[in-house]
Enzyme design. Structure first.
Site, PDB file in Angstrom:
ATOM      1  N   CYS A  74      26.572  48.421  28.297  1.00 30.14           N
ATOM      2  CA  CYS A  74      25.389  48.514  29.157  1.00 30.14           C
ATOM      3  C   CYS A  74      25.439  47.512  30.304  1.00 30.14           C
ATOM      4  O   CYS A  74      25.556  46.305  30.068  1.00 30.14           O
ATOM      5  CB  CYS A  74      24.149  48.263  28.303  1.00 30.14           C
ATOM      6  SG  CYS A  74      22.627  48.146  29.245  1.00 30.14           S
ATOM      7  N   TRP A 126      21.294  52.804  19.578  1.00 30.44           N
ATOM      8  CA  TRP A 126      22.387  51.834  19.455  1.00 30.44           C
ATOM      9  C   TRP A 126      22.551  51.383  18.011  1.00 30.44           C
ATOM     10  O   TRP A 126      21.634  50.815  17.425  1.00 30.44           O
ATOM     11  CB  TRP A 126      22.099  50.591  20.306  1.00 30.44           C
ATOM     12  CG  TRP A 126      22.026  50.792  21.776  1.00 30.44           C
ATOM     13  CD1 TRP A 126      20.903  50.799  22.548  1.00 30.44           C
ATOM     14  CD2 TRP A 126      23.134  50.954  22.675  1.00 30.44           C
ATOM     15  NE1 TRP A 126      21.230  50.969  23.874  1.00 30.44           N
ATOM     16  CE2 TRP A 126      22.596  51.068  23.982  1.00 30.44           C
ATOM     17  CE3 TRP A 126      24.513  51.020  22.512  1.00 30.44           C
ATOM     18  CZ2 TRP A 126      23.396  51.242  25.110  1.00 30.44           C
ATOM     19  CZ3 TRP A 126      25.312  51.192  23.633  1.00 30.44           C
ATOM     20  CH2 TRP A 126      24.757  51.306  24.915  1.00 30.44           C
ATOM     21  N   ARG A 160      11.781  54.126  24.926  1.00 27.38           N
ATOM     22  CA  ARG A 160      13.200  54.052  24.603  1.00 27.38           C
ATOM     23  C   ARG A 160      13.561  52.670  24.058  1.00 27.38           C
ATOM     24  O   ARG A 160      13.005  51.661  24.467  1.00 27.38           O
ATOM     25  CB  ARG A 160      14.049  54.386  25.834  1.00 27.38           C
ATOM     26  CG  ARG A 160      13.902  55.849  26.269  1.00 27.38           C
ATOM     27  CD  ARG A 160      15.048  56.292  27.169  1.00 27.38           C
ATOM     28  NE  ARG A 160      16.323  56.276  26.463  1.00 27.38           N
ATOM     29  CZ  ARG A 160      16.737  57.216  25.618  1.00 27.38           C
ATOM     30  NH1 ARG A 160      15.980  58.264  25.378  1.00 27.38           N
ATOM     31  NH2 ARG A 160      17.900  57.116  25.020  1.00 27.38           N
ATOM     32  N   PHE A 161      14.505  52.660  23.121  1.00 25.96           N
ATOM     33  CA  PHE A 161      14.926  51.435  22.441  1.00 25.96           C
ATOM     34  C   PHE A 161      16.174  50.900  23.148  1.00 25.96           C
ATOM     35  O   PHE A 161      17.300  51.247  22.797  1.00 25.96           O
ATOM     36  CB  PHE A 161      15.199  51.723  20.965  1.00 25.96           C
ATOM     37  CG  PHE A 161      14.007  52.302  20.246  1.00 25.96           C
ATOM     38  CD1 PHE A 161      13.027  51.474  19.725  1.00 25.96           C
ATOM     39  CD2 PHE A 161      13.864  53.684  20.107  1.00 25.96           C
ATOM     40  CE1 PHE A 161      11.931  52.001  19.060  1.00 25.96           C
ATOM     41  CE2 PHE A 161      12.773  54.220  19.438  1.00 25.96           C
ATOM     42  CZ  PHE A 161      11.793  53.374  18.918  1.00 25.96           C
ATOM     43  N   THR A 162      15.959  50.055  24.133  1.00 27.37           N
ATOM     44  CA  THR A 162      17.017  49.648  25.046  1.00 27.37           C
ATOM     45  C   THR A 162      17.566  48.259  24.717  1.00 27.37           C
ATOM     46  O   THR A 162      16.955  47.476  23.987  1.00 27.37           O
ATOM     47  CB  THR A 162      16.500  49.648  26.492  1.00 27.37           C
ATOM     48  OG1 THR A 162      15.378  48.743  26.586  1.00 27.37           O
ATOM     49  CG2 THR A 162      16.053  51.033  26.920  1.00 27.37           C
ATOM     50  N   VAL A 163      18.715  47.959  25.279  1.00 23.72           N
ATOM     51  CA  VAL A 163      19.264  46.606  25.316  1.00 23.72           C
ATOM     52  C   VAL A 163      19.286  46.164  26.784  1.00 23.72           C
ATOM     53  O   VAL A 163      19.345  47.013  27.666  1.00 23.72           O
ATOM     54  CB  VAL A 163      20.700  46.564  24.720  1.00 23.72           C
ATOM     55  CG1 VAL A 163      20.647  46.710  23.224  1.00 23.72           C
ATOM     56  CG2 VAL A 163      21.608  47.621  25.337  1.00 23.72           C
ATOM     57  N   GLU A 194      13.691  43.080  29.493  1.00 26.02           N
ATOM     58  CA  GLU A 194      13.962  43.367  30.905  1.00 26.02           C
ATOM     59  C   GLU A 194      15.046  42.413  31.396  1.00 26.02           C
ATOM     60  O   GLU A 194      14.822  41.211  31.542  1.00 26.02           O
ATOM     61  CB  GLU A 194      12.681  43.223  31.729  1.00 26.02           C
ATOM     62  CG  GLU A 194      12.864  43.267  33.243  1.00 26.02           C
ATOM     63  CD  GLU A 194      13.678  44.458  33.718  1.00 26.02           C
ATOM     64  OE1 GLU A 194      14.706  44.236  34.408  1.00 26.02           O
ATOM     65  OE2 GLU A 194      13.308  45.609  33.380  1.00 26.02           O
ATOM     66  N   SER A 195      16.224  42.950  31.672  1.00 29.63           N
ATOM     67  CA  SER A 195      17.379  42.101  31.989  1.00 29.63           C
ATOM     68  C   SER A 195      17.163  41.226  33.214  1.00 29.63           C
ATOM     69  O   SER A 195      17.622  40.082  33.255  1.00 29.63           O
ATOM     70  CB  SER A 195      18.628  42.961  32.178  1.00 29.63           C
ATOM     71  OG  SER A 195      18.510  43.790  33.324  1.00 29.63           O
ATOM     72  N   TYR A 246      22.949  56.323  37.972  1.00 22.92           N
ATOM     73  CA  TYR A 246      22.319  57.057  36.879  1.00 22.92           C
ATOM     74  C   TYR A 246      21.519  58.249  37.414  1.00 22.92           C
ATOM     75  O   TYR A 246      21.509  59.325  36.800  1.00 22.92           O
ATOM     76  CB  TYR A 246      21.386  56.143  36.086  1.00 22.92           C
ATOM     77  CG  TYR A 246      22.112  55.158  35.204  1.00 22.92           C
ATOM     78  CD1 TYR A 246      22.435  55.472  33.890  1.00 22.92           C
ATOM     79  CD2 TYR A 246      22.485  53.905  35.682  1.00 22.92           C
ATOM     80  CE1 TYR A 246      23.102  54.576  33.076  1.00 22.92           C
ATOM     81  CE2 TYR A 246      23.151  52.997  34.881  1.00 22.92           C
ATOM     82  CZ  TYR A 246      23.460  53.338  33.577  1.00 22.92           C
ATOM     83  OH  TYR A 246      24.129  52.441  32.779  1.00 22.92           O
TER      84      TYR A 246
END
Length: 320
Positions: A56, A89, A125-128, A143-144, A193
């Site tokens: 990611c 993931w 959504r289950f994000t990284v 939040e990156s 994307y």
């Protein structure tokens, strides 16, 4: 930890929705807390845990900043498998992919388990990346763009002077960095994307044109320069770089961003990409091309139903 509700729309990337015109829209991150003195989340050594995927780009931002700032002994990290399936993931106990880890805190099977532990009613959504607080057993931030700013300054009092002095979001450049981040995100970071997940020809063509308009603009900015802003490495470089390093290996083919590639079409960007990779260990060590390729080509079966992983380009990144 599991839920009886049907959450497959949030775990299965194949069920991701687009707009009526076929355009992909990214969800807004839900957990937006900061680590700061006197706050709910105080800066402390080994209180927080970072969960990431090497595949990611958003998560890789946090790995790079963590390494640049010397936070390895302060914030441990766990890496998920690139095989994002119907449950999202997975950790290595479910899918023992090379360089993937088990969850050392709870033995979770998937990233979704952490979200539901923090909030059983979570519906998105289950994000990284996931920045987790081990003291209160909850999710601090996913939040990156905010996590890298937390890493940039929140732990300075716990770091050696030389690491604390490093500032990748310097005050005198903030307006310029913010301006660059905004249009680079829209046209390039998220633009690939928007092109790759488009469900209609017109939506794809609009998006892919925007990607290359953005790259053309960046090429002019980087011509004769080592960094995007001033004469120093900033978060603007980190945020753009994670997309550019994936461009030729996955976005050109998988996301149909094939008007030009980086290595033949953008000499200034190509030089900047390679200099950061080969001259800065934080960039190289945070990049795993096997995870990147397998994730995109295998996990995004709505784009690549055969799940065949492309071999090229060879090499993944060229030498200086």
């Amino acid at each position: 930890m599991s839920s009886t509700k049907d959450i497959s729309q949030f775990t299965d990337i194949g069920k991701m929705k687009t707009e009526p015109d076929g355009t992909f829209k990214r969800q807004v991150s839900q957990f937006r807390n900061f680590i700061e003195k006197g706050g709910r989340f105080e800066p402390e050594k080994d209180r927080y845990h970072l969960y990431v995927s090497y595949a990611c780009p958003w998560a890789t931002r946090t790995l790079i900043m963590r390494k640049l700032k010397g936070l390895e002994d302060i914030i441990p990290v766990s890496v998920v498998s690139p095989h994002m399936g119907a449950n999202g993931w997975p950790f290595a106990n479910v899918d023992p992919f090379p360089s993937a880890d088990v969850d050392p805190l709870y033995g979770s099977e998937h990233i979704k388990d952490l979200y539901l532990r923090a909030d059983p009613n979570y519906e998105a959504r289950f994000t990284v990346p996931v920045l987790w607080d081990k003291k209160t057993h909850t999710l601090v931030n996913n939040e990156s763009s905010e996590i890298i700013r937390i890493f940039n300054s929140a732990f300075n009092d716990l770091l050696p002077k030389e690491k604390a002095a490093l500032d990748f979001y310097p005050e005198h450049f903030r307006a310029e960095i913010d301006g660059l981040n905004a249009w680079i995100y829209d046209s390039i970071n998220n633009g690939v994307y928007t092109a790759g997940f488009a469900q209609k020809q017109e939506a794809y063509e609009k998006a892919v044109t925007g990607v290359f308009e953005g790259l053309d603009k960046v090429e002019k900015l980087l011509t004769g320069k080592e960094y995007l802003v001033g004469n120093q490495l900033t978060e603007a470089d980190i945020r753009l770089w994670v997309t550019i390093v994936r461009f030729d290996p996955v976005y050109v083919g998988h996301f149909k961003c094939n008007i030009r590639d980086i290595r033949h079409g953008y000499p200034a960007i190509h030089k900047w990409l390679r200099q950061l990779y080969w001259n800065h260990e934080a960039f190289k060590s945070s990049t795993n091309f096997e995870h990147i390729k397998v994730h995109y080509y295998w996990s995004q079966s709505n784009v690549n139903p055969t799940r065949i992983v492309a071999v090229g380009p060879i090499p993944n990144i060229e030498p200086l």
